[in-house]
Motif scaffolding. Structure first.
Motif, short mmCIF file in Angstrom:
data_model
loop_
_atom_site.label_atom_id
_atom_site.label_comp_id
_atom_site.label_asym_id
_atom_site.label_seq_id
_atom_site.Cartn_x
_atom_site.Cartn_y
_atom_site.Cartn_z
N SER A 100 0.85 -1.19 0.00
CA SER A 100 0.00 0.00 0.00
C SER A 100 0.88 1.23 0.00
O SER A 100 1.92 1.26 0.67
N LEU A 101 0.48 2.25 -0.75
CA LEU A 101 1.29 3.45 -0.86
C LEU A 101 1.35 4.22 0.45
O LEU A 101 2.39 4.71 0.86
N SER A 102 0.23 4.29 1.16
CA SER A 102 0.19 5.01 2.44
C SER A 102 -1.01 4.52 3.22
O SER A 102 -1.84 3.75 2.73
N ASN B 6 6.93 2.30 -8.95
CA ASN B 6 6.77 3.66 -9.48
C ASN B 6 8.06 4.47 -9.40
O ASN B 6 8.06 5.66 -9.06
N GLY B 7 9.17 3.81 -9.68
CA GLY B 7 10.44 4.51 -9.66
C GLY B 7 11.00 4.77 -8.28
O GLY B 7 12.05 5.41 -8.14
N ASP C 211 15.18 6.02 4.29
CA ASP C 211 14.20 5.85 3.21
C ASP C 211 12.92 6.56 3.60
O ASP C 211 12.26 6.21 4.58
N ALA C 212 12.55 7.57 2.82
CA ALA C 212 11.37 8.39 3.15
C ALA C 212 10.12 7.95 2.41
O ALA C 212 9.10 8.63 2.47
N THR C 213 10.17 6.85 1.66
CA THR C 213 9.01 6.41 0.90
C THR C 213 7.92 5.91 1.85
O THR C 213 8.20 5.27 2.86
N PRO C 214 6.66 6.17 1.54
CA PRO C 214 5.56 5.81 2.46
C PRO C 214 5.00 4.42 2.24
O PRO C 214 3.95 4.09 2.80
N TRP C 215 5.63 3.58 1.41
CA TRP C 215 5.07 2.27 1.11
C TRP C 215 4.98 1.41 2.37
O TRP C 215 5.86 1.45 3.23
N ARG C 216 3.90 0.63 2.45
CA ARG C 216 3.69 -0.27 3.59
C ARG C 216 3.52 -1.70 3.06
O ARG C 216 2.91 -1.92 2.00
N LEU C 217 4.06 -2.67 3.81
CA LEU C 217 3.99 -4.08 3.44
C LEU C 217 3.14 -4.84 4.45
O LEU C 217 3.19 -4.57 5.66
N SER D 202 2.99 -5.87 -13.36
CA SER D 202 2.45 -4.56 -12.99
C SER D 202 3.55 -3.55 -12.67
O SER D 202 3.24 -2.38 -12.42
N GLY D 203 4.81 -3.98 -12.67
CA GLY D 203 5.91 -3.06 -12.45
C GLY D 203 6.51 -3.13 -11.06
O GLY D 203 7.53 -2.46 -10.80
#
Length: 447
Positions: free
Chosen positions: A260-262, A326-327, A365-371, A295-296
């Motif tokens: 999830s992105l956030s 998404n890069g 790492d400042a990315t907001p992705w959650r696993l 899906s990338g």
């Protein structure tokens, strides 16, 4: 005598556990269970590991040692169909023992001097087991029933192979449980007759063919199974397997691999997609599983195998999980709780990066992705000799928060009880009492 009863109960408990929880495997090989017990003794056989399928060659080797010398009387209870799921569904394991359809069978296993349980025996054709017994014993099978057996004279100086056919439910006249109850009564009568005749015997209970086939589709190129801590479920998808030179090297299975992105955004389940494993590597000390999706999204699982002198054995750890989307790249470190012996697999019901801290986000790492991985199991070492997960080391500790709360509450109540008991024991009664209504005490005085 007490020790014999305890060992019998232990064997019965192991029998129930084997058929209910530890053998929920998906495999392209048809299987039938085989139970073997004796009133005369059997050679020892190690309990099969979770997910292990006993081959015909292994059964042949064991029967050769079991019937190596002397004449034997063998009772072969051959049911039309039988699978280990029948013991789960109709065995009454989760409820009252009186609901079990195998009461006489369980009693026979409990009272026998020795027994062998093979929950998953490789099945090839319906005549495999009778033909194998005929070859090892050197006699042809004699078809009998309970009434015939009661009038039959058994020559114990020669080997005897007595075949008792048992039906299975067809769905037309009787329910499966009713048929299995009737079969269990037949087993009880036959064993009772053998006891009355005072004949030592070896009994075998198996099926002509499986009654249920689990997850036989979509596994022709990479036959694999899984051994998780859960009950049997239908349509279990196969695990992700990375092979090197045709040998399995890394295996992963999860009910959900959600990202999830956030917080509050839509979850994407990658477990529903088929990944490419290009870039994956493994050797004796390091394993890297790379899952690339159309899906990338790309997931990377890095594992390390090390020797720890304190424990005197090798352990493997899940060092990091990396997500590219998404890069952006999100990195997570595996906490000290994600580890297992090198020859085991690691299993956890829930592995997340935001709740249980099993996956710790990289501070840089400042990315907001959650696993969020549900029913997650992985193994990066020790898979060279099989296509199933090894025994699972689970992340759930013995002392859960609920257990700690119960222990602390019980200790507090015990302290209050001890303090109250101590106060009561310290109470003292007066050694003299005054009666204000009685006559006063007069002391005469003399001059």
């Amino acid at each position: 005598m007490a020790g014999s009863r305890c060992s019998s109960r232990a064997r019965l408990m192991a029998f129930l556990a084997l058929f209910v929880t530890l053998f929920s495997t998906g495999c392209s090989v048809a299987q039938v269970p085989l139970l073997m017990w004796s009133s005369d003794g059997l050679p020892p056989l190690a309990t099969p590991a979770a997910g292990h399928i006993t081959s015909k060659d292994q059964l042949t080797a064991y029967l050769t040692s079991a019937f190596a010398s002397g004449p034997h009387t063998v009772l072969l209870f051959l049911q039309d169909k039988l699978s280990k799921d029948d013991f789960t569904v109709f065995g009454g394991v989760f409820g009252n023992k009186q609901d079990s359809a195998f009461q006489n069978l369980e009693a026979a296993l409990q009272s026998s001097s020795s027994s062998v349980m093979l929950p998953a025996l490789e099945w090839s054709d319906s005549s495999a087991v009778p033909a194998l017994l005929q070859e090892k014993m050197g006699v042809s099978p004699l078809l009998v029933d309970a009434d015939t057996l009661s009038h039959l004279s058994i020559n114990t100086s020669a080997s005897n192979l007595l075949l008792i056919n048992l039906p299975y439910c067809t769905g037309l006249d009787k329910s499966c449980k009713k048929v299995l109850l009737d079969n269990d009564d037949i087993i009880g009568k036959v064993l009772s007759i053998m006891k009355d005749k005072n004949v030592l015997y070896t009994a075998i209970y198996t099926g002509l063919q499986p009654s249920r086939v689990i997850s036989e589709t979509s596994m022709s190129t990479q036959p694999a199974g899984r051994s998780l801590l859960q009950a049997v479920v239908p349509d279990v998808k196969p695990p992700i397997m990375f092979n090197v030179s045709g040998n399995p090297c890394i295996m992963l299975w999860a009910q959900n691999l959600s990202i999830s992105l956030s917080e509050g955004s839509v979850w994407i389940d990658l477990a529903a997609q088929t990944p490419s494993m290009t870039g994956s590597i493994c050797n004796s000390s390091n394993s890297l599983l790379v899952l690339s999706y159309e899906s990338g999204y790309i997931l990377r699982f890095a594992m390390t195998r090390r020797f720890y002198p304190v424990s005197g054995r090798h352990w493997f750890t899940l060092d990091s999980v990396q997500l590219q989307a998404n890069g952006q790249t999100a990195s997570y470190k595996g906490s000290h709780n994600i580890y297992a012996p090198a020859e085991y697999s690691f299993h956890c019901q829930s592995v997340t990066s935001f709740r249980d801290t099993l996956l710790v986000p990289n501070k840089d790492d400042a990315t907001p992705w959650r696993l969020n991985f549900i029913d997650f199991q992985i193994q990066g070492f020790g898979l060279a000799n099989g296509t199933d997960f090894s025994y699972a080391s689970d992340c759930a500790g013995f002392f859960t928060p609920g257990i700690w709360m119960g222990l602390v509450t019980g200790l507090l109540l015990l302290l209050i009880f001890v303090y109250g008991l101590h106060m009561i024991m310290q109470l003292n009664t007066m050694d003299r009492f005054d009666d204000p209504k009685g006559p006063s005490i007069s002391v005469p005085q003399s001059d």
